[in-house]
Write an enzyme that holds these catalytic residues in place. Sequence first.
Site, PDB file in Angstrom:
ATOM      1  N   PHE A 227     -14.079  -9.019  -7.273  1.00 41.00           N
ATOM      2  CA  PHE A 227     -15.696  -9.663  -7.755  1.00 41.00           C
ATOM      3  C   PHE A 227     -15.047 -11.268  -8.486  1.00 41.00           C
ATOM      4  O   PHE A 227     -13.594 -11.176  -8.658  1.00 41.00           O
ATOM      5  CB  PHE A 227     -15.957  -8.872  -8.847  1.00 41.00           C
ATOM      6  CG  PHE A 227     -17.190  -8.440  -8.707  1.00 41.00           C
ATOM      7  CD1 PHE A 227     -17.369  -7.412  -7.791  1.00 41.00           C
ATOM      8  CD2 PHE A 227     -18.370  -8.963  -8.071  1.00 41.00           C
ATOM      9  CE1 PHE A 227     -18.176  -6.339  -7.641  1.00 41.00           C
ATOM     10  CE2 PHE A 227     -19.823  -8.504  -8.227  1.00 41.00           C
ATOM     11  CZ  PHE A 227     -19.782  -7.115  -7.417  1.00 41.00           C
TER      12      PHE A 227
ATOM     13  N   LYS B   9      -7.936  -6.502 -42.221  1.00 40.60           N
ATOM     14  CA  LYS B   9      -9.092  -7.659 -42.283  1.00 40.60           C
ATOM     15  C   LYS B   9      -8.791  -8.489 -42.069  1.00 40.60           C
ATOM     16  O   LYS B   9      -8.025  -9.111 -43.752  1.00 40.60           O
ATOM     17  CB  LYS B   9     -10.689  -7.183 -42.595  1.00 40.60           C
ATOM     18  CG  LYS B   9     -11.594  -8.236 -42.754  1.00 40.60           C
ATOM     19  CD  LYS B   9     -12.780  -8.116 -43.398  1.00 40.60           C
ATOM     20  CE  LYS B   9     -13.852  -9.221 -42.904  1.00 40.60           C
ATOM     21  NZ  LYS B   9     -14.832  -9.944 -43.825  1.00 40.60           N
TER      22      LYS B   9
ATOM     23  N   ASN C 250     -16.651 -10.924 -23.189  1.00 40.92           N
ATOM     24  CA  ASN C 250     -17.451 -10.873 -22.818  1.00 40.92           C
ATOM     25  C   ASN C 250     -18.849 -10.571 -22.406  1.00 40.92           C
ATOM     26  O   ASN C 250     -19.684  -9.889 -23.139  1.00 40.92           O
ATOM     27  CB  ASN C 250     -16.977 -12.225 -21.387  1.00 40.92           C
ATOM     28  CG  ASN C 250     -16.345 -10.825 -20.676  1.00 40.92           C
ATOM     29  OD1 ASN C 250     -17.285  -9.635 -20.148  1.00 40.92           O
ATOM     30  ND2 ASN C 250     -15.169 -10.011 -20.571  1.00 40.92           N
TER      31      ASN C 250
ATOM     32  N   ASP D 153      -8.448 -11.757 -19.773  1.00 39.69           N
ATOM     33  CA  ASP D 153      -7.533 -12.715 -18.582  1.00 39.69           C
ATOM     34  C   ASP D 153      -6.405 -12.778 -19.964  1.00 39.69           C
ATOM     35  O   ASP D 153      -5.366 -12.445 -19.360  1.00 39.69           O
ATOM     36  CB  ASP D 153      -7.665 -14.085 -18.479  1.00 39.69           C
ATOM     37  CG  ASP D 153      -8.831 -14.127 -17.186  1.00 39.69           C
ATOM     38  OD1 ASP D 153      -8.438 -12.988 -16.026  1.00 39.69           O
ATOM     39  OD2 ASP D 153      -9.474 -14.586 -16.926  1.00 39.69           O
TER      40      ASP D 153
ATOM     41  N   LYS E  15      -9.046 -16.297  -4.339  1.00 37.79           N
ATOM     42  CA  LYS E  15      -8.945 -14.679  -5.080  1.00 37.79           C
ATOM     43  C   LYS E  15      -8.513 -13.679  -4.537  1.00 37.79           C
ATOM     44  O   LYS E  15      -7.169 -12.725  -4.283  1.00 37.79           O
ATOM     45  CB  LYS E  15      -9.749 -14.292  -5.896  1.00 37.79           C
ATOM     46  CG  LYS E  15      -9.729 -15.517  -7.293  1.00 37.79           C
ATOM     47  CD  LYS E  15     -11.026 -14.956  -8.279  1.00 37.79           C
ATOM     48  CE  LYS E  15     -10.855 -15.694  -9.185  1.00 37.79           C
ATOM     49  NZ  LYS E  15     -11.737 -15.769 -10.252  1.00 37.79           N
TER      50      LYS E  15
ATOM     51  N   LYS F  73      -4.950 -12.119  -3.947  1.00 33.11           N
ATOM     52  CA  LYS F  73      -5.085 -10.396  -4.608  1.00 33.11           C
ATOM     53  C   LYS F  73      -5.048  -9.857  -3.723  1.00 33.11           C
ATOM     54  O   LYS F  73      -5.359  -8.317  -3.532  1.00 33.11           O
ATOM     55  CB  LYS F  73      -6.060 -10.435  -5.356  1.00 33.11           C
ATOM     56  CG  LYS F  73      -6.266 -11.724  -6.241  1.00 33.11           C
ATOM     57  CD  LYS F  73      -7.189 -10.935  -7.367  1.00 33.11           C
ATOM     58  CE  LYS F  73      -6.847 -12.541  -8.781  1.00 33.11           C
ATOM     59  NZ  LYS F  73      -7.595 -11.457 -10.497  1.00 33.11           N
TER      60      LYS F  73
HETATM   61  O1  PMT Z   1     -22.066  -5.964 -15.572  1.00 38.02           O
HETATM   62  P1  PMT Z   1     -23.155  -7.594 -15.336  1.00 38.02           P
HETATM   63  O2  PMT Z   1     -23.712  -7.805 -16.610  1.00 38.02           O
HETATM   64  O3  PMT Z   1     -23.779  -6.721 -14.005  1.00 38.02           O
HETATM   65  O4  PMT Z   1     -22.293  -8.113 -14.574  1.00 38.02           O
HETATM   66  C1  PMT Z   1     -21.598  -8.766 -14.018  1.00 38.02           C
HETATM   67  C2  PMT Z   1     -20.137  -9.721 -13.911  1.00 38.02           C
HETATM   68  C3  PMT Z   1     -21.343 -11.083 -13.317  1.00 38.02           C
HETATM   69  C4  PMT Z   1     -19.895  -8.721 -14.996  1.00 38.02           C
HETATM   70  C5  PMT Z   1     -20.088  -9.422 -11.855  1.00 38.02           C
HETATM   71  O5  PMT Z   1     -20.899  -9.571 -11.026  1.00 38.02           O
HETATM   72  C6  PMT Z   1     -18.359  -9.392 -11.212  1.00 38.02           C
HETATM   73  O6  PMT Z   1     -18.053 -10.607 -11.162  1.00 38.02           O
HETATM   74  N1  PMT Z   1     -17.594  -9.039 -12.348  1.00 38.02           N
HETATM   75  C7  PMT Z   1     -16.142  -9.712 -12.359  1.00 38.02           C
HETATM   76  C8  PMT Z   1     -16.107 -10.603 -12.996  1.00 38.02           C
HETATM   77  C9  PMT Z   1     -15.199 -11.456 -13.553  1.00 38.02           C
HETATM   78  O7  PMT Z   1     -14.033 -11.248 -14.209  1.00 38.02           O
HETATM   79  O8  PMT Z   1     -14.271 -12.131 -12.622  1.00 38.02           O
HETATM   80  P2  PMT Z   1     -12.763 -13.653 -12.349  1.00 38.02           P
HETATM   81  O9  PMT Z   1     -13.591 -14.305 -11.337  1.00 38.02           O
HETATM   82  O10 PMT Z   1     -12.148 -13.262 -13.748  1.00 38.02           O
HETATM   83  O11 PMT Z   1     -11.550 -12.324 -11.922  1.00 38.02           O
HETATM   84  C10 PMT Z   1     -11.936 -11.706 -10.536  1.00 38.02           C
HETATM   85  C11 PMT Z   1     -11.292 -10.240 -10.204  1.00 38.02           C
HETATM   86  O12 PMT Z   1     -10.690  -9.852 -10.976  1.00 38.02           O
HETATM   87  C12 PMT Z   1     -12.181  -9.225 -11.096  1.00 38.02           C
HETATM   88  O13 PMT Z   1     -12.566  -8.331 -10.090  1.00 38.02           O
HETATM   89  C13 PMT Z   1     -11.722  -8.879 -12.007  1.00 38.02           C
HETATM   90  O14 PMT Z   1     -12.346  -7.637 -12.576  1.00 38.02           O
HETATM   91  C14 PMT Z   1     -10.293  -9.003 -11.772  1.00 38.02           C
HETATM   92  N2  PMT Z   1      -9.334  -8.993 -13.172  1.00 38.02           N
HETATM   93  C15 PMT Z   1      -9.520 -10.416 -13.396  1.00 38.02           C
HETATM   94  C16 PMT Z   1      -8.992 -10.855 -15.021  1.00 38.02           C
HETATM   95  C17 PMT Z   1      -7.445  -9.323 -14.607  1.00 38.02           C
HETATM   96  N3  PMT Z   1      -6.814  -9.440 -16.117  1.00 38.02           N
HETATM   97  N4  PMT Z   1      -7.664  -7.915 -14.242  1.00 38.02           N
HETATM   98  C18 PMT Z   1      -8.092  -7.852 -13.209  1.00 38.02           C
HETATM   99  O15 PMT Z   1      -8.615  -6.852 -12.536  1.00 38.02           O
END
Ligand code: PMT
Length: 401
Positions: free
Chosen positions: A322, A288, A208, A278, A336, A340
């Site tokens: 986040f 390949k 991503n 995810d 969330k 969580k």
């Molecule tokens: O890295 P940059 O370019 O500076 O950009 C910053 C950012 C946009 C990546 C950052 O600000 C941000 O929003 N990070 C979280 C991105 C994300 O994956 O969000 P989500 O809503 O999909 O996930 C929610 C939370 O679960 C996040 O804290 C994520 O780290 C966590 N997660 C998600 C999936 C997974 N399998 N495990 C996780 O721990």
Amino acid sequence: MRNKKVVLGVTGGIAAYKACDLTSKLIQSGAHVKVVMTKSALEFVSPLTFQALSRNPVHTAVFDEKDPQKIAHIDLADWADIVIIAPATANLIGKLSNGLGDDMLTTILLATKAPVYIAPAMNVNMYAHPAIKANMEQLAAWGYNFIEPQAGFLACGWIGKGRLEEPQTIIDAISTHMQRDLLLTGKHVLISAGPTREKVDPVRFFTNRSSGKMGFAFAEVAAQLGATVTIVSGPVSLRSKHPSINRVDVTTAEEMYEAMHHHFHAADIVIKAAAVADYRPKKIYDEKMKKQPGDLHIEMIRTKDILQSLGAQKKHQFLVGFAAETENPIENGKGKLERKNLDAIVVNDVKMKGAGFAGDTNVVTYIDKTMQTTEIPLASKHEIAEKVFEKIIYTLNQGEK
Ligand code: PMT
């Protein structure tokens, strides 16, 4: 400033006259001051002025060794509780950011372990030059502190940013910063940053747009606040600039899961800024994949939710997630936070201008456990991290964790 041992570096700019007032004010506030002048500073102010104000000899030359028992620049570097450079010229900033030590002041700066506060003063166009900006960013990333110049009428005739901050404001800013510096001392902060990569075959992967900038900004601010910092980072092109940050590089969501759990038990504050995949391909091909006639379907399976798992295990840790959202950000963020078992969540609406992935800025809403929301408007990712830490520290100090 009472009883603080201050090395004051004065470099060669017209604002050197203000360093006399700064010396006097530091002495009045109870500090012990030793002044070091560069060769160019001597063109503006006499060392005798600083000697009279500080009641200490003034140092101007690296080889002027008066006491054979000591090496003067190392002795001063070790003596200092704080080093202030005011005014700091473009030349001094350039030399320090490149590791040059060719005079008394720069050798002290390279040798000292004390916090260094730099108050630049120069022409507005010099201050805006990309080379100066890059040098200052490098120094800030290494933990040097800046006291920004003021905008106003400059001695060179230009009007703009470049005037040395007033001596009392410099002292106030340093005092406040030193108190703030202690806020996370003794705490271990664990941060995740960047994207993950999920392999399809030896040459292809799913990922991503995360650059890691948000997570790295948190790491730098935490280190500046005195914390022991570990950052678990997906593949990014950023350097972990602050020397005290422990960096763990990972590639996949599974590796990030392992690393975060490994460091979790020792952590006091955990910030999950990483954008974790995810889903990952069910099958990873050893060779390949060849082009075939028709469409290709890749079966994807769920990765482990790291944040969910940490939330389920947490004891003393303050856990911050986040949420990167494109619709109903606050509602989704609150969901969330609850699901969580988080202590807070930082929500970014990644469709907003200046917010989210890859840029140097963000726009976020901080939501705490009581569902109280605080909007943090457009700011650099560093400033966003500072504001979020302010909220976390406030909550911890209230004993609300
Ligand atoms: O890295 P940059 O370019 O500076 O950009 C910053 C950012 C946009 C990546 C950052 O600000 C941000 O929003 N990070 C979280 C991105 C994300 O994956 O969000 P989500 O809503 O999909 O996930 C929610 C939370 O679960 C996040 O804290 C994520 O780290 C966590 N997660 C998600 C999936 C997974 N399998 N495990 C996780 O721990």
